[in-house]
Design a protein around this motif. Structure first.
Motif, mmCIF file in Angstrom:
data_model
loop_
_atom_site.group_PDB
_atom_site.id
_atom_site.type_symbol
_atom_site.label_atom_id
_atom_site.label_comp_id
_atom_site.label_asym_id
_atom_site.label_seq_id
_atom_site.Cartn_x
_atom_site.Cartn_y
_atom_site.Cartn_z
ATOM 1 N N GLU A 102 43.082 46.905 36.584
ATOM 2 C CA GLU A 102 43.999 47.329 37.271
ATOM 3 C C GLU A 102 45.074 46.099 37.558
ATOM 4 O OE1 GLU A 102 43.103 49.737 40.600
ATOM 5 O OE2 GLU A 102 41.569 51.236 39.322
ATOM 6 N N LEU A 103 44.319 45.021 38.296
ATOM 7 C CA LEU A 103 45.152 43.988 38.649
ATOM 8 C C LEU A 103 45.907 43.163 37.261
ATOM 9 C CD1 LEU A 103 42.514 41.892 40.885
ATOM 10 C CD2 LEU A 103 44.632 43.142 41.468
ATOM 11 N N ARG A 104 45.251 43.085 36.275
ATOM 12 C CA ARG A 104 45.771 42.476 35.157
ATOM 13 C C ARG A 104 47.174 43.517 34.699
ATOM 14 N NH1 ARG A 104 40.657 41.249 33.957
ATOM 15 N NH2 ARG A 104 40.152 42.853 32.596
ATOM 16 N N GLY A 105 46.684 44.786 34.873
ATOM 17 C CA GLY A 105 47.813 45.833 34.326
ATOM 18 C C GLY A 105 49.111 45.772 35.263
ATOM 19 N N ALA A 106 48.789 45.186 36.552
ATOM 20 C CA ALA A 106 49.838 45.266 37.627
ATOM 21 C C ALA A 106 50.690 43.739 37.385
ATOM 22 C CB ALA A 106 49.429 45.359 38.749
ATOM 23 N N GLY A 107 49.952 42.726 36.580
ATOM 24 C CA GLY A 107 50.836 41.629 36.113
ATOM 25 C C GLY A 107 50.026 40.350 36.981
ATOM 26 N N VAL A 108 48.993 40.882 37.692
ATOM 27 C CA VAL A 108 48.373 39.655 38.281
ATOM 28 C C VAL A 108 47.435 38.648 37.297
ATOM 29 C CG1 VAL A 108 46.660 39.213 40.124
ATOM 30 C CG2 VAL A 108 48.199 41.079 40.580
ATOM 31 N N GLN A 109 47.669 37.545 37.582
ATOM 32 C CA GLN A 109 46.754 36.658 36.697
ATOM 33 C C GLN A 109 45.380 36.514 37.326
ATOM 34 O OE1 GLN A 109 47.549 35.040 33.703
ATOM 35 N NE2 GLN A 109 49.668 35.982 33.931
ATOM 36 N N THR A 110 44.270 36.928 36.530
ATOM 37 C CA THR A 110 42.732 36.850 36.920
ATOM 38 C C THR A 110 42.121 36.038 36.477
ATOM 39 O OG1 THR A 110 42.050 38.613 35.268
ATOM 40 C CG2 THR A 110 42.818 39.399 37.262
ATOM 41 N N GLY A 111 42.595 35.239 35.484
ATOM 42 C CA GLY A 111 41.861 34.034 34.930
ATOM 43 C C GLY A 111 40.756 34.449 34.157
ATOM 44 N N GLY A 112 40.501 33.774 33.282
ATOM 45 C CA GLY A 112 39.290 34.166 32.273
ATOM 46 C C GLY A 112 37.804 34.050 32.961
#
Length: 164
Positions: free
Chosen positions: A122-132
């Protein structure tokens, strides 16, 4: 069904994202323990010539390799995967799921893993960079080898074979 016809537990590898060092550990274990290891991927995967190691290429597409693994695996088989939904399906079917860092998935930790995965998605879908994921270290390789050894020690041995 006689004892010699009872299928022996085997290892299935979600091979598209499996690190090469983990495949090498599995290849050595296949020979040493005489256990069938099958790499499943939607691309061609090179593997050593062995009666215990095979590669299965499936069509590309969302979760095609995962579905193939779940369809073919049996209760007691080991599945190596980083894919949390695949691990959940493996556990539901009575298999053992371990990620390449040596973390064993269980019914007890699966709900938390799935919700964390969904939250990060969900965070990635909202454009938040979560890192690998963090870098793969020697301790990860050792943790995986330890989990593999535990699974190998617990499985029934093929009749008429000696390990060594």
């Amino acid at each position: 069904m006689s004892e010699s016809e009872i299928p022996q537990p085997q290892v299935w590898v979600d091979a598209d994202a499996c690190p090469g060092v983990i495949k090498d550990i599995l290849f050595r274990a296949a020979e040493r323990a005489q256990v069938q290891v099958t790499l499943v991927a939607n691309q061609w995967i090179r593997c050593p010539s062995s009666r215990f190691i095979r590669s299965l290429q499936v069509q590309g597409g969302f979760d095609v390799a995962d579905s193939e693994i779940v369809e073919r695996m049996q209760a007691g088989d080991l599945v190596v995967t980083q894919d949390i939904p695949l691990a959940a399906r493996v556990i539901e079917k009575g298999g053992v799921a371990v990620n390449p860092r040596g973390e064993r998935y269980s019914p007890e930790n699966m709900a938390e893993r799935l919700s964390m995965r969904n939250f990060m998605e969900e965070l990635r879908g909202a454009g938040v960079q979560t890192g690998g994921p963090p870098a793969f270290h020697a301790r990860d390789r050792q943790a995986f080898a330890n989990q593999l050894d535990r699974w190998l020690a617990q499985r029934p041995k093929p009749r008429g074979t000696t390990l060594g």
